[in-house]
Design a protein around this motif. Structure first.
Motif, PDB file in Angstrom:
ATOM      1  N   UNK A   3       0.821  -1.201   0.000  1.00  0.00           N
ATOM      2  CA  UNK A   3       0.000   0.000   0.000  1.00  0.00           C
ATOM      3  C   UNK A   3       0.859   1.256   0.000  1.00  0.00           C
ATOM      4  N   UNK A   4       0.330   2.297  -0.616  1.00  0.00           N
ATOM      5  CA  UNK A   4       1.085   3.557  -0.668  1.00  0.00           C
ATOM      6  C   UNK A   4       1.186   4.199   0.703  1.00  0.00           C
ATOM      7  N   UNK A   5       0.336   3.751   1.649  1.00  0.00           N
ATOM      8  CA  UNK A   5       0.380   4.326   2.995  1.00  0.00           C
ATOM      9  C   UNK A   5       1.336   3.586   3.922  1.00  0.00           C
ATOM     10  N   UNK A   6       2.072   2.592   3.387  1.00  0.00           N
ATOM     11  CA  UNK A   6       2.991   1.826   4.223  1.00  0.00           C
ATOM     12  C   UNK A   6       4.040   2.744   4.840  1.00  0.00           C
ATOM     13  N   UNK A   7       4.293   2.595   6.164  1.00  0.00           N
ATOM     14  CA  UNK A   7       5.309   3.450   6.791  1.00  0.00           C
ATOM     15  C   UNK A   7       6.731   3.019   6.488  1.00  0.00           C
ATOM     16  N   UNK A   8       6.906   1.883   5.801  1.00  0.00           N
ATOM     17  CA  UNK A   8       8.247   1.354   5.570  1.00  0.00           C
ATOM     18  C   UNK A   8       8.885   1.988   4.340  1.00  0.00           C
ATOM     19  N   UNK A   9      10.193   2.186   4.443  1.00  0.00           N
ATOM     20  CA  UNK A   9      10.986   2.759   3.354  1.00  0.00           C
ATOM     21  C   UNK A   9      12.132   1.797   3.070  1.00  0.00           C
ATOM     22  N   UNK A  10      12.185   1.271   1.854  1.00  0.00           N
ATOM     23  CA  UNK A  10      13.279   0.389   1.461  1.00  0.00           C
ATOM     24  C   UNK A  10      14.492   1.202   1.054  1.00  0.00           C
ATOM     25  N   UNK A  11      15.664   0.766   1.507  1.00  0.00           N
ATOM     26  CA  UNK A  11      16.903   1.487   1.199  1.00  0.00           C
ATOM     27  C   UNK A  11      17.932   0.487   0.688  1.00  0.00           C
ATOM     28  N   UNK A  12      18.223   0.551  -0.607  1.00  0.00           N
ATOM     29  CA  UNK A  12      19.250  -0.306  -1.189  1.00  0.00           C
ATOM     30  C   UNK A  12      20.569   0.451  -1.150  1.00  0.00           C
ATOM     31  N   UNK A  13      21.486  -0.001  -0.303  1.00  0.00           N
ATOM     32  CA  UNK A  13      22.717   0.735  -0.016  1.00  0.00           C
ATOM     33  C   UNK A  13      23.859   0.227  -0.874  1.00  0.00           C
ATOM     34  N   UNK A  14      24.561   1.133  -1.512  1.00  0.00           N
ATOM     35  CA  UNK A  14      25.794   0.831  -2.231  1.00  0.00           C
ATOM     36  C   UNK A  14      26.918   1.685  -1.644  1.00  0.00           C
ATOM     37  N   UNK A  21      13.057   3.586  -1.660  1.00  0.00           N
ATOM     38  CA  UNK A  21      11.722   3.329  -2.194  1.00  0.00           C
ATOM     39  C   UNK A  21      10.741   3.554  -1.059  1.00  0.00           C
ATOM     40  N   UNK A  22       9.943   4.592  -1.152  1.00  0.00           N
ATOM     41  CA  UNK A  22       9.005   4.920  -0.088  1.00  0.00           C
ATOM     42  C   UNK A  22       8.111   6.057  -0.513  1.00  0.00           C
ATOM     43  N   UNK A  23       7.625   6.824   0.446  1.00  0.00           N
ATOM     44  CA  UNK A  23       6.802   7.980   0.098  1.00  0.00           C
ATOM     45  C   UNK A  23       7.499   8.914  -0.893  1.00  0.00           C
ATOM     46  N   UNK A  24       8.823   9.010  -0.732  1.00  0.00           N
ATOM     47  CA  UNK A  24       9.630   9.797  -1.661  1.00  0.00           C
ATOM     48  C   UNK A  24      10.725   8.902  -2.211  1.00  0.00           C
ATOM     49  N   UNK A  25      10.600   8.492  -3.470  1.00  0.00           N
ATOM     50  CA  UNK A  25      11.620   7.666  -4.099  1.00  0.00           C
ATOM     51  C   UNK A  25      12.765   8.554  -4.556  1.00  0.00           C
ATOM     52  N   UNK A  26      13.988   8.127  -4.271  1.00  0.00           N
ATOM     53  CA  UNK A  26      15.149   8.951  -4.630  1.00  0.00           C
ATOM     54  C   UNK A  26      16.402   8.090  -4.594  1.00  0.00           C
TER      55      UNK A  26
END
Length: 307
Positions: A3-14, A21-26
């Protein structure tokens, strides 16, 4: 779908960048200033999820701690298996960030505490020592392969590495002397067991900070010393150890080799296995598991006897 309301933010670290990947993708540089700006812009309830990367995720972990944001650091193998279960065989930074976000939404993992400054300093020193020991071992393996002139040069290098190793071990002694009292107490407690040296105790506390907080099955599985069943229907496969934390397992194996010879509580079990025709390596692994379970009990409030 997540869901777009999910509080989780995925962070692929290099090494140089982090793909969120989350409310604000960057995709931002893996630098403190850029991380601070991104974390400040997240919603208050945001919970970040990333994979363990060795050292590259440390800036994100420190930034989240400073900003008061929860962060979960996951085993990469676990995340890859989760991605395969979703049918996601492809792999890019953006896809990995989305998989991490969905993992958080479906599994609700607990936040990972930030390592203490003392433990981080200890891990740094142990990493350098591991590199020195590996280089010194390489020199010894190559010694008999070389011509006399080259062998002399190699032995000079080996002596330099030995000197640096001794100097680093003195720094570890100094670290222990300056460490908080709980660290010194735990090291002294572990060293009460015949087969565990001060250096081994430091390595175990660095690689297995959960020691003394888990039950016997959990701690054996964390170290990769639990025999895992491989059964299906009428098939009863051979149980073997796998996964877990290899650095801690190597230390425990070295302690087990000593304990199997000199520890009166562990030696009989080793001899029984050898008398039954079991390979020496299997017997040492069994001793290592039993030793780990006892060390875990020794650091718990209610210590258990070595049975």
């Amino acid at each position: 779908m997540t869901p777009t309301t999910s509080p989780y933010v995925g962070a692929d670290v290099a090494k140089d960048t982090i793909a969120f990947c989350g409310p604000t993708a960057a995709i931002i540089p893996n630098e403190p200033a850029a991380l601070r700006a991104y974390l400040d812009a997240l919603p208050p309830a945001a919970h970040l999820v990333c994979e363990a990367t060795g050292r590259h995720h440390h800036r994100l972990h420190q930034g989240c701690a400073a900003a008061g944001r929860p962060l979960t650091v996951l085993n990469p193998a676990r995340v890859r298996d989760f991605a395969r279960s979703l049918g996601r065989l492809e792999k890019t930074d953006t896809i990995d960030g989305a998989v991490l976000r969905r993992f958080g939404h479906e599994r609700h993992p607990a936040p990972t505490p930030l390592p203490s400054p003392e433990r981080q300093a200890l891990l740094d020193l142990l990493m350098v020592r591991t590199a020195l020991v590996a280089d010194l071992s390489d020199c010894r393996r190559r010694d008999h392969l070389l011509a006399p002139a080259a062998r002399r040069e190699l032995r000079v290098l080996a002596r330099v590495l030995q000197t640096r190793q001794r100097a680093l071990e003195r720094r570890l002694d100094a670290w222990l002397e300056a460490a908080p009292a709980p660290w010194r107490d735990r090291v002294q407690t572990l060293c009460l067991v015949l087969g565990v040296s001060t250096l081994s105790a430091l390595q175990l506390l660095a690689y297995l900070p959960e020691l003394g907080t888990c039950n016997r099955r959990q701690i054996a599985k964390l170290a990769g010393l639990a025999p895992l069943p491989w059964d299906s229907g009428t098939l009863h496969g051979v149980r073997c150890i796998q996964h877990g934390r290899a650095p801690a397992r190597r230390v425990l194996y070295q302690c087990a080799v000593v304990a199997a010879r000199w520890n009166d509580a562990l030696r009989p079990g080793y001899l029984r296995l050898r008398a039954r025709g079991k390979p020496a390596k299997l017997a040492y692994v069994a001793v290592a598991r039993r030793l780990l379970i006892y060390l875990n009990a020794l650091l718990r409030p209610a210590s258990a006897p070595l049975a």
